[in-house]
Design an enzyme around this catalytic site. Structure first.
Site, PDB file in Angstrom:
ATOM      1  N   ASN A  22       0.729  -1.254   0.031  1.00 54.13           N
ATOM      2  CA  ASN A  22       0.102  -0.276   0.168  1.00 54.13           C
ATOM      3  C   ASN A  22       0.680   1.039   0.178  1.00 54.13           C
ATOM      4  O   ASN A  22       0.516   2.358   0.731  1.00 54.13           O
ATOM      5  CB  ASN A  22      -1.201  -0.021   1.174  1.00 54.13           C
ATOM      6  N   HIS A 108     -14.780  -1.237   5.681  1.00 55.27           N
ATOM      7  CA  HIS A 108     -13.800  -1.340   6.506  1.00 55.27           C
ATOM      8  C   HIS A 108     -14.001  -2.314   8.111  1.00 55.27           C
ATOM      9  O   HIS A 108     -14.652  -1.759   8.454  1.00 55.27           O
ATOM     10  CB  HIS A 108     -12.398  -0.666   6.503  1.00 55.27           C
ATOM     11  N   GLU A 152     -16.133   4.503   2.410  1.00 59.71           N
ATOM     12  CA  GLU A 152     -14.867   4.840   2.704  1.00 59.71           C
ATOM     13  C   GLU A 152     -14.734   5.783   1.131  1.00 59.71           C
ATOM     14  O   GLU A 152     -15.415   5.911   0.449  1.00 59.71           O
ATOM     15  CB  GLU A 152     -13.472   3.449   2.337  1.00 59.71           C
ATOM     16  N   SER A 156     -10.597  -0.715  -0.981  1.00 61.27           N
ATOM     17  CA  SER A 156      -9.920  -1.177  -0.870  1.00 61.27           C
ATOM     18  C   SER A 156      -9.521  -2.615  -1.484  1.00 61.27           C
ATOM     19  O   SER A 156      -8.518  -2.934  -2.296  1.00 61.27           O
ATOM     20  CB  SER A 156      -8.947  -1.909   0.200  1.00 61.27           C
ATOM     21  N   ASP A 181     -13.057   7.346   5.132  1.00 64.35           N
ATOM     22  CA  ASP A 181     -11.901   7.170   5.474  1.00 64.35           C
ATOM     23  C   ASP A 181     -11.599   6.880   4.246  1.00 64.35           C
ATOM     24  O   ASP A 181     -11.565   6.159   3.557  1.00 64.35           O
ATOM     25  CB  ASP A 181     -12.530   5.267   6.399  1.00 64.35           C
ATOM     26  N   HIS A 184      -7.161   4.654   1.348  1.00 66.48           N
ATOM     27  CA  HIS A 184      -6.306   4.246   0.209  1.00 66.48           C
ATOM     28  C   HIS A 184      -6.307   5.314  -0.364  1.00 66.48           C
ATOM     29  O   HIS A 184      -6.301   5.233  -1.641  1.00 66.48           O
ATOM     30  CB  HIS A 184      -6.638   3.077  -0.408  1.00 66.48           C
ATOM     31  N   LYS A 203      -0.591   3.871   4.551  1.00 68.73           N
ATOM     32  CA  LYS A 203      -0.793   3.377   3.324  1.00 68.73           C
ATOM     33  C   LYS A 203      -0.019   4.121   2.786  1.00 68.73           C
ATOM     34  O   LYS A 203       1.534   4.294   2.779  1.00 68.73           O
ATOM     35  CB  LYS A 203      -1.925   3.228   2.891  1.00 68.73           C
TER      36      LYS A 203
HETATM   37  C1  LIG Z   1      -6.119   0.090   6.345  1.00 70.36           C
HETATM   38  C2  LIG Z   1      -7.358   0.658   6.777  1.00 70.36           C
HETATM   39  C3  LIG Z   1      -7.683   0.471   7.862  1.00 70.36           C
HETATM   40  C4  LIG Z   1      -6.698   0.591   8.843  1.00 70.36           C
HETATM   41  O1  LIG Z   1      -5.415   1.565   9.046  1.00 70.36           O
HETATM   42  P1  LIG Z   1      -4.132   1.585  10.045  1.00 70.36           P
HETATM   43  O2  LIG Z   1      -3.187   2.465   9.791  1.00 70.36           O
HETATM   44  O3  LIG Z   1      -3.765  -0.078   9.621  1.00 70.36           O
HETATM   45  O4  LIG Z   1      -4.307   0.976  11.470  1.00 70.36           O
HETATM   46  C5  LIG Z   1      -8.699   1.892   8.340  1.00 70.36           C
HETATM   47  N1  LIG Z   1      -9.508   2.087   7.267  1.00 70.36           N
HETATM   48  C6  LIG Z   1      -9.670   1.625   6.029  1.00 70.36           C
HETATM   49  C7  LIG Z   1     -10.685   1.163   5.373  1.00 70.36           C
HETATM   50  C8  LIG Z   1      -8.110   1.112   5.298  1.00 70.36           C
HETATM   51  O5  LIG Z   1      -8.426   0.506   4.257  1.00 70.36           O
END
Ligand SMILES: *Cc1c(COP(=O)(O)O)cnc(C)c1O
Length: 347
Positions: A22, A108, A152, A156, A181, A184, A203
């Protein structure tokens, strides 16, 4: 597996070019990011030593939160221990019993955990279907006090993008907050803004940690009420220093995000897929065995690609998931596309 040179991973002693991490902008190994981490350790030590509200709030936090607020065009930002901790702290700080959450069906796991902890009532709308979200609000909004709509920005598994303009309009019409969120996301500008913009530093930012960006009022509220912020130790100075350097690079060098997108576009064109919406490109394989065989064939050709299969995705929709990065060179993409065209036909 061990990281080696740019974008390469070693598996069983063989070097593979990775299309499954990522680090979309290649920032985890950027010299400026690495030296920021080293300088931060030299100046502030290896660990924060305590929760931020106690004594773990080293000055690098302020610098990073200012950079994040500029990056997201918000008044303020707050760094959490991870994206997971940001979600399970922020959602219960905003909603609880007697409140309503409307979330996309594919959000997620940590968003769902945050909602569960909050005690708010959850309804899920069909994936990326703003009309379904509107229907749920129409039917249920009036029975609850506060309402939070969550999606989101980029999903992902398929790299598809949320219908932000429609969700914003629906939230405004129904007295609901909009939360996104952006785990990505790669720093490309977002025309429509959510009230609560959450993301991860692990990421595209290439470091570790999570954050929330929004109004000063929101951030002050989270500092005082988000339990995963209050009761958890601050991140190590190196992590914060690296993240701040990386966020500054994302803002100063938009060509990195462009390069990652160009790679996704080039690949899609070469294998006959539609124009990609993000740097994540799925290639549908159907049966699980077919996806696994294709991933194996690509490994033999020198590429590491993940086969995504049930229970992560529904039965019969197994796929290869390609994550493109600014690290990849166009020649890499051409070789990959050739291998895909070769591997995925014969299987
Ligand atoms: C990877 C991810 C997370 C978690 O983030 P971390 O920093 O790895 O705890 C949260 N939300 C989404 C949509 C993700 O893809």
């Amino acid at each position: 597996m061990q990281p080696a040179e740019s974008g390469l991973v070693a598996r069983n002693g063989i070097k593979l070019l990775s299309f499954c991490d990522n680090d979309y902008l290649g920032l985890a190994e950027h010299p400026k990011v690495i030296s920021a981490a080293l300088e931060a350790t030299a100046a502030y030590g290896a660990g924060a030593g305590a929760a931020r509200l106690v004594s773990g709030n080293h000055p690098l936090y302020t610098a990073l939160e200012e950079s994040l607020a500029r990056y997201k065009h918000t008044e303020a930002a707050l760094v959490f221990g991870s994206g997971y901790l940001a979600n399970i702290g922020t959602i219960p700080a905003l909603v609880g019993h007697g409140d309503l959450v409307i979330a996309d069906k594919l959000v997620h796991a940590c968003i769902l955990d945050g909602i569960r902890i909050s005690g708010a009532k959850l309804y899920r709308f069909a994936h990326n279907d703003a009309e379904d979200a509107a229907r749920l609000l129409w039917n249920h909004r009036h029975e609850y006090r506060h309402c939070l709509v969550i999606t989101e920005t980029i999903f992902s598994m398929d790299g598809d993008v949320a219908p932000m303009t429609d969700l914003r309009r629906i939230c405004d019409a129904n007295d609901a907050w909009l939360m996104t969120d952006d785990a990505h996301g790669i720093g490309l500008p977002q025309p429509v803004k959510a009230d609560i913009q959450l993301g991860t530093l692990s990421k595209a930012v290439g470091s570790y940690g999570g954050y929330v960006a929004g109004s000063k009022t929101l951030i002050t509220h989270l500092v005082n009420t988000a339990r995963s912020f209050i009761f958890s130790t601050g991140l190590p100075p190196a992590t914060i220093g690296a993240a701040q350097a990386a966020v500054e690079i994302i803002m100063a060098e938009p060509e990195r995000a462009q390069a990652a997108m160009d790679n996704a576009r080039l690949f899609s064109r070469l294998v006959g897929l539609p124009e990609p919406q993000s740097t994540i490109v799925p290639l549908m394989m159907g049966e699980e065995a077919k996806a696994i065989a294709a991933a194996k064939a690509l490994e033999t050709a020198g590429f590491m690609v993940v086969a995504i299969r049930p229970p992560t995705v529904p039965e019969g929709t197994s796929r290869l998931r390609f994550a493109f990065s600014a690290k990849h060179k166009p020649a890499d993409i051409e070789r990959l596309a050739e291998a895909v065209n070769h591997a995925c036909i014969g299987v």
